[in-house]
Scaffold this motif. Structure first.
Motif, mmCIF file in Angstrom:
data_model
loop_
_atom_site.group_PDB
_atom_site.id
_atom_site.type_symbol
_atom_site.label_atom_id
_atom_site.label_comp_id
_atom_site.label_asym_id
_atom_site.label_seq_id
_atom_site.Cartn_x
_atom_site.Cartn_y
_atom_site.Cartn_z
ATOM 1 N N PHE A 63 1.557 15.555 1.588
ATOM 2 C CA PHE A 63 1.224 15.693 3.010
ATOM 3 C C PHE A 63 0.458 14.460 3.500
ATOM 4 N N ALA A 64 -0.535 14.043 2.719
ATOM 5 C CA ALA A 64 -1.332 12.874 3.099
ATOM 6 C C ALA A 64 -0.474 11.615 3.139
ATOM 7 N N VAL B 53 2.749 11.376 3.819
ATOM 8 C CA VAL B 53 3.579 11.402 5.029
ATOM 9 C C VAL B 53 2.750 11.011 6.251
ATOM 10 N N ILE B 54 1.526 11.523 6.321
ATOM 11 C CA ILE B 54 0.652 11.222 7.457
ATOM 12 C C ILE B 54 0.287 9.740 7.494
ATOM 13 N N LEU B 55 0.147 9.118 6.333
ATOM 14 C CA LEU B 55 -0.249 7.706 6.274
ATOM 15 C C LEU B 55 0.923 6.752 6.501
ATOM 16 N N ILE B 56 2.098 7.108 6.015
ATOM 17 C CA ILE B 56 3.228 6.168 6.024
ATOM 18 C C ILE B 56 4.102 6.316 7.262
ATOM 19 N N LEU B 57 4.451 7.540 7.615
ATOM 20 C CA LEU B 57 5.416 7.750 8.694
ATOM 21 C C LEU B 57 4.949 7.231 10.056
ATOM 22 N N PRO B 58 3.699 7.472 10.479
ATOM 23 C CA PRO B 58 3.292 6.990 11.810
ATOM 24 C C PRO B 58 3.395 5.479 11.971
ATOM 25 N N VAL B 59 3.115 4.726 10.910
ATOM 26 C CA VAL B 59 3.182 3.260 11.005
ATOM 27 C C VAL B 59 4.610 2.816 11.319
ATOM 28 N N ILE B 60 5.567 3.353 10.562
ATOM 29 C CA ILE B 60 6.973 2.998 10.800
ATOM 30 C C ILE B 60 7.407 3.434 12.194
ATOM 31 N N SER B 61 7.027 4.634 12.577
ATOM 32 C CA SER B 61 7.446 5.177 13.872
ATOM 33 C C SER B 61 6.882 4.356 15.025
ATOM 34 N N LEU B 62 5.594 4.013 14.959
ATOM 35 C CA LEU B 62 4.975 3.247 16.044
ATOM 36 C C LEU B 62 5.601 1.865 16.179
ATOM 37 N N ILE C 191 0.836 -1.204 0.000
ATOM 38 C CA ILE C 191 0.000 0.000 0.000
ATOM 39 C C ILE C 191 0.871 1.254 0.000
ATOM 40 N N SER C 192 1.910 1.249 0.826
ATOM 41 C CA SER C 192 2.802 2.407 0.892
ATOM 42 C C SER C 192 3.495 2.647 -0.445
ATOM 43 N N THR C 193 3.964 1.560 -1.062
ATOM 44 C CA THR C 193 4.634 1.693 -2.358
ATOM 45 C C THR C 193 3.674 2.214 -3.420
ATOM 46 N N ALA C 194 2.424 1.740 -3.379
ATOM 47 C CA ALA C 194 1.423 2.222 -4.336
ATOM 48 C C ALA C 194 1.173 3.720 -4.154
ATOM 49 N N ILE C 195 1.120 4.158 -2.904
ATOM 50 C CA ILE C 195 0.927 5.590 -2.632
ATOM 51 C C ILE C 195 2.108 6.394 -3.164
ATOM 52 N N LEU C 196 3.313 5.874 -2.971
ATOM 53 C CA LEU C 196 4.507 6.581 -3.429
ATOM 54 C C LEU C 196 4.583 6.614 -4.954
ATOM 55 N N VAL C 197 4.213 5.508 -5.597
ATOM 56 C CA VAL C 197 4.181 5.490 -7.063
ATOM 57 C C VAL C 197 3.162 6.498 -7.579
ATOM 58 N N LEU C 198 2.029 6.591 -6.881
ATOM 59 C CA LEU C 198 1.014 7.577 -7.255
ATOM 60 C C LEU C 198 1.577 8.995 -7.180
ATOM 61 N N ASN C 199 2.425 9.239 -6.186
ATOM 62 C CA ASN C 199 3.052 10.557 -6.070
ATOM 63 C C ASN C 199 3.979 10.843 -7.242
ATOM 64 N N VAL C 200 4.740 9.832 -7.653
ATOM 65 C CA VAL C 200 5.644 10.020 -8.792
ATOM 66 C C VAL C 200 4.851 10.353 -10.052
ATOM 67 N N VAL C 201 3.763 9.619 -10.263
ATOM 68 C CA VAL C 201 2.915 9.880 -11.432
ATOM 69 C C VAL C 201 2.284 11.267 -11.338
ATOM 70 N N ALA C 202 1.827 11.618 -10.138
ATOM 71 C CA ALA C 202 1.187 12.924 -9.951
ATOM 72 C C ALA C 202 2.169 14.064 -10.189
ATOM 73 N N PHE C 203 3.429 13.863 -9.834
ATOM 74 C CA PHE C 203 4.441 14.880 -10.108
ATOM 75 C C PHE C 203 4.492 15.192 -11.602
ATOM 76 N N GLY C 204 4.448 14.140 -12.415
ATOM 77 C CA GLY C 204 4.521 14.345 -13.853
ATOM 78 C C GLY C 204 3.242 14.897 -14.450
ATOM 79 N N VAL C 205 2.101 14.406 -13.962
ATOM 80 C CA VAL C 205 0.813 14.814 -14.532
ATOM 81 C C VAL C 205 0.422 16.221 -14.080
ATOM 82 N N LEU C 206 0.612 16.506 -12.795
ATOM 83 C CA LEU C 206 0.176 17.790 -12.243
ATOM 84 C C LEU C 206 1.263 18.864 -12.296
ATOM 85 N N GLY C 207 2.475 18.459 -12.662
ATOM 86 C CA GLY C 207 3.575 19.424 -12.702
ATOM 87 C C GLY C 207 3.697 20.136 -14.029
ATOM 88 N N GLU C 208 2.580 20.488 -14.617
ATOM 89 C CA GLU C 208 2.590 21.194 -15.896
ATOM 90 C C GLU C 208 2.660 22.702 -15.674
#
Length: 250
Positions: A137-138, A140-149, A75-92
């Protein structure tokens, strides 16, 4: 990649941007996003392995099994891949970006140093890229707390059995878990916080801020991000018992 506050955008001074000044913005954004984000799944996987080696052999109340770890990792990897794609799509860049390129600051930068500038709009208006900022932001909120806890609990397990006689293997595992706990703290300081500020300031109108403040913020963010790998390497070295003995001998 360097921030261009108060403009919501980046300045690319790397080899590719100098070699191909007219490179498409989405290529720059995807490559930059991959470079920033690709380290996270690897670090998360190593953290899970350390957690398992420490917690699985104890009577743990809070134990995340390997199957659950794999689900979290996917799930975390899918979220991160989505960010990479969003960088390209929304970074116009917007249609009026040529006007921004002709402003004295940007024009002087490109004329004197070359490279590639990617700008998403006027100060305080990052256009579609603002959605990617919120997605980061979302994430970081979803991934970081799991690792930290998980690592906080592993740290508690280590403390609870420090009084007991443990095997050499357990001591090595505990030492490694302590190192990774410190690593997480360093990741928060030298990766998460700078990245949040790096992108977050693009959706804020910083043109009303004092120029001296922006002059401090720009390099400070880049310095912190650049120090992440150095700090993590130093933590491993300083916590290595063999290195500590060698260092103490001097």
């Amino acid at each position: 990649m360097y921030p261009l506050y108060p403009w919501p955008g980046f300045y690319c001074d790397g080899f590719i941007c100098r070699l191909i000044p007219d490179i498409q913005p989405w290529i720059v954004m995807v490559l930059s996003a991959f470079a920033i984000i690709s380290v996270v799944p690897c670090f998360q996987y190593l953290t899970f392995r350390v957690y398992t080696s420490v917690v699985s052999v104890t009577d743990a109340r809070f134990y995340v099994g390997q199957r659950a770890q794999h689900v979290i990792l996917v799930i975390s990897t899918a979220i991160l891949v989505l960010n990479v794609v969003a960088f390209g799509v929304l970074g116009e860049e917007p249609s009026f970006v040529s006007e921004i390129y002709n402003t004295p600051e940007i024009k002087t930068l490109l004329d004197t140093r070359g490279g590639r500038v990617v700008i998403f709009g006027h100060p305080g208006d990052a256009g579609l890229f603002a959605h990617e900022v919120y997605l980061i932001f979302a994430s970081v909120i979803l991934i970081l707390p799991v690792i930290s806890l998980m690592m906080i609990y592993a740290r508690r397990v280590i403390k609870s059995r420090e009084r007991l006689a443990s095997s050499r293997t357990h001591k090595v595992e505990d030492r490694l878990a302590k190192v990774f706990f410190i690593q997480i703290v360093s990741v928060i300081i030298f990766y998460c916080f700078p990245l949040i500020f790096f992108l977050g300031l693009m959706v804020i109108d910083t043109s009303i801020w004092p120029p001296w403040l922006l002059a401090i913020i720009r390099p400070m963010i880049i310095i912190l991000l650049s120090l992440k790998s150095t700090v993590q390497s130093l933590i491993f070295l300083m916590k290595n018992p063999h290195y500590t003995k060698v260092n103490a001998s001097f």
